[in-house]
Design a protein around this motif. Sequence first.
Motif, PDB file in Angstrom:
ATOM      1  N   SER A  36       0.686  -1.528  -0.162  1.00 46.05           N
ATOM      2  CA  SER A  36      -0.398   0.245  -0.321  1.00 46.05           C
ATOM      3  C   SER A  36       0.436   1.132  -0.117  1.00 46.05           C
ATOM      4  O   SER A  36       0.203   2.665  -0.355  1.00 46.05           O
ATOM      5  N   GLU A  73      -4.222   1.980  -3.933  1.00 45.77           N
ATOM      6  CA  GLU A  73      -5.564   1.047  -4.826  1.00 45.77           C
ATOM      7  C   GLU A  73      -5.354  -0.028  -5.282  1.00 45.77           C
ATOM      8  O   GLU A  73      -6.540  -0.924  -4.841  1.00 45.77           O
ATOM      9  N   GLU A  74      -4.188  -1.141  -5.840  1.00 50.22           N
ATOM     10  CA  GLU A  74      -3.759  -2.398  -5.463  1.00 50.22           C
ATOM     11  C   GLU A  74      -3.998  -2.730  -3.691  1.00 50.22           C
ATOM     12  O   GLU A  74      -4.673  -3.977  -3.742  1.00 50.22           O
ATOM     13  N   SER A 132      -8.396  -2.693  -3.505  1.00 46.30           N
ATOM     14  CA  SER A 132      -8.693  -3.443  -4.207  1.00 46.30           C
ATOM     15  C   SER A 132      -8.916  -5.448  -4.098  1.00 46.30           C
ATOM     16  O   SER A 132      -9.753  -6.024  -4.250  1.00 46.30           O
ATOM     17  N   ILE A 181     -10.894  -5.418  -0.792  1.00 46.82           N
ATOM     18  CA  ILE A 181     -12.013  -5.466  -0.680  1.00 46.82           C
ATOM     19  C   ILE A 181     -12.216  -6.496  -1.221  1.00 46.82           C
ATOM     20  O   ILE A 181     -12.712  -6.669  -0.534  1.00 46.82           O
ATOM     21  N   GLY A 182     -12.008  -6.952  -2.284  1.00 44.88           N
ATOM     22  CA  GLY A 182     -12.095  -8.015  -3.277  1.00 44.88           C
ATOM     23  C   GLY A 182     -11.788  -9.243  -2.318  1.00 44.88           C
ATOM     24  O   GLY A 182     -13.572  -9.983  -2.391  1.00 44.88           O
ATOM     25  N   THR A 202     -12.503   5.171  -3.873  1.00 45.66           N
ATOM     26  CA  THR A 202     -13.153   4.587  -5.358  1.00 45.66           C
ATOM     27  C   THR A 202     -12.506   3.355  -5.822  1.00 45.66           C
ATOM     28  O   THR A 202     -12.973   2.481  -6.956  1.00 45.66           O
ATOM     29  N   CYS A 203     -12.902   2.165  -4.455  1.00 50.53           N
ATOM     30  CA  CYS A 203     -12.072   0.913  -4.363  1.00 50.53           C
ATOM     31  C   CYS A 203     -13.568   0.364  -4.655  1.00 50.53           C
ATOM     32  O   CYS A 203     -13.848  -0.751  -3.872  1.00 50.53           O
ATOM     33  N   SER A 204     -15.080   0.942  -4.362  1.00 54.36           N
ATOM     34  CA  SER A 204     -16.301   0.581  -3.817  1.00 54.36           C
ATOM     35  C   SER A 204     -15.870  -0.014  -2.050  1.00 54.36           C
ATOM     36  O   SER A 204     -16.269  -0.734  -2.394  1.00 54.36           O
ATOM     37  N   GLY A 205     -15.099   0.372  -1.864  1.00 53.66           N
ATOM     38  CA  GLY A 205     -14.325   0.429  -0.004  1.00 53.66           C
ATOM     39  C   GLY A 205     -15.591   0.155   0.241  1.00 53.66           C
ATOM     40  O   GLY A 205     -16.435  -0.515   1.453  1.00 53.66           O
TER      41      GLY A 205
END
Length: 613
Positions: free
Chosen positions: A273, A278-279, A282, A285-286, A321-324
């Motif tokens: 991080s 962002e990585e 993602s 959260i994924g 932005t990563c739909s957290g």
Amino acid sequence: RCEGLQQNEGDPYLDEILDMLTCLTTCGKTELKVSGNIVHPQLPHFDFERTRSSGMTVKNLQAFQVLQSIFQKSNDQYLCGRVLAAIGTIWAWDTVNFFLLEWTLQPINQFTDIIHFKPHPVQVQFFRLVESIVLDLSYVPHEILKKVQYLIKENIAPFCTLTALRCLLNMTRKDLLFSDIFRDSGLLGLLLALLRKQAKILRKSAGTHLPGLEEGTEKELNAVMLKMVAALTVRSVRNTVVLKDYGMVPYIKIFLDDECYRSATLSILEQLSVINYEEYMSIIIGALCSSTQGELHLKLDLLKSLLRILESRKSHSAFRTCSGFNGLLSLLSDMEGALQDPPSGLWTAVGQNCILELVFYTLQGISAALHLDPANSYFFQRNGLFEKMAEDLGSLGCFWTQGEWQIPVTLEKTRTFAEFLDAAFCSSEPFPMWLKNCIWILNFLDHMVKGTLHLKSYFKERKPEMGEEEASRDDQEGPQAQEEHPAVFKRPGNKLRASAYRQWGNPEEKWEMGDCAIVNPGAVCVMVRLLPKLYKKGHSQLSQEIQCAVVDHIQFLVKSEKSRQVMCGSGLLSTVITSCQDAFCNKSHPLHLPLTRVFEKLASQAIEPDVLR
């Protein structure tokens, strides 16, 4: 004569002979004059020129050669162990002795070539001796480390490889210099290649058991390799970039599914991080969204990792932005009916404390992402996510969802919200489980309102996993023990380190002084939406008592003019009217008067036409 004999049945004079040989190494008239080449880099505080002789230096190399020959020719556990202990003693007599011996006879260098033939306890003792060169002498023995690394690469004996890797791991944790040394020597690349191979095997197995694949030493070896990579990437952006350039990120995250690998895997991803928020977001959260209902420990570990990263304000934009936010709210949606009393379905096998812990860390993650971040707060409010949160919390099973008319009762006495909270903390209080769960969730929301939820800790930490030096071999007992002793409530404590308080600030102190504005006004609207659901058939008196306590607490929250301005801007008036119609329409309802007071306070500040109608 001593080969294969136990300590208590060997030659009674064996110890005396070995002690005599050890002492003879220092007997002689002249000091040895040797000059060695100090290979750099070395630890900052190492200075060979300042190494002073104490007079107990090695002067008799022939005596030491006898000890060295014994170790090389014998595979007897006791005899080899006594020789290694004698070498440690000689080093302890004078620091110079290590250099005198290693620059002449090279005992440790030569022992490294044959150590994998020795019994396991001798291997452990030998690598502790190697470790002491760094930890006690503050010297980096580059030639010895190269041989140890070769031993790991060849992996002739898995136990020896494991013990050697643990030795290097302890060195790496001592000083950041080893992150550079082991990268330049190729160890980091070697470990990444081995982990890539193991990750492919794990992915291919897809959760099925392959005989001998992940058993005993092999599984421990994978765990320690991950710990080593984690140690090499901590505070080393260059090593983290190497890991990313190797294309290892998709393979590293495969290890998240196994609890014994998870802590080190999360540590590696957290270092990622630093170069790419962002990585990291993602991936986490994924993993949260793809986890099953029964993988509660996985979800908890992922949420705790997420909280550590959210301490940095720079991560908040990536989280959004990563739909957290949607990802965390989906966790609450998946727990529909989880807090029913009695539990049903899959939730019967899970303790309610564990479920409530998951609710807490989910709300904590949302609170941390919202904290002092106008962009995230606007996004959460504009997209109606507070309403979604209220809906998801209301469906957990402890709140009333059947929508039947609540029969008003006369309350002889009322307790404050703080008194209910104290009663929920006290296990001796005869509260039904559904009510305790409701109070806990309202308490979480109250701290979210004040902006302090991400600083709270209500749950004892679970003990992780295998791979540590002190971990026993029978780690299979671990998961069973965790099930028998689930997480339990404790009084709120400060989970975060002191630096986190400096970063976040501590609004709790300001609330006590009465000069702090509401931080997350939408959380008050969530409390109001849950207010009619604080009811249980057969507990009318208790239900309406807690309802009155919550309304009184909301009155306190909107006491100041500044708080009223904030709450009017967040739509609290509209929420009160739409969520509590029954209480407004029935003048005999216990909530009618206190809700009217809340309405009047807010309406005196601002009121929209549709609400007025």
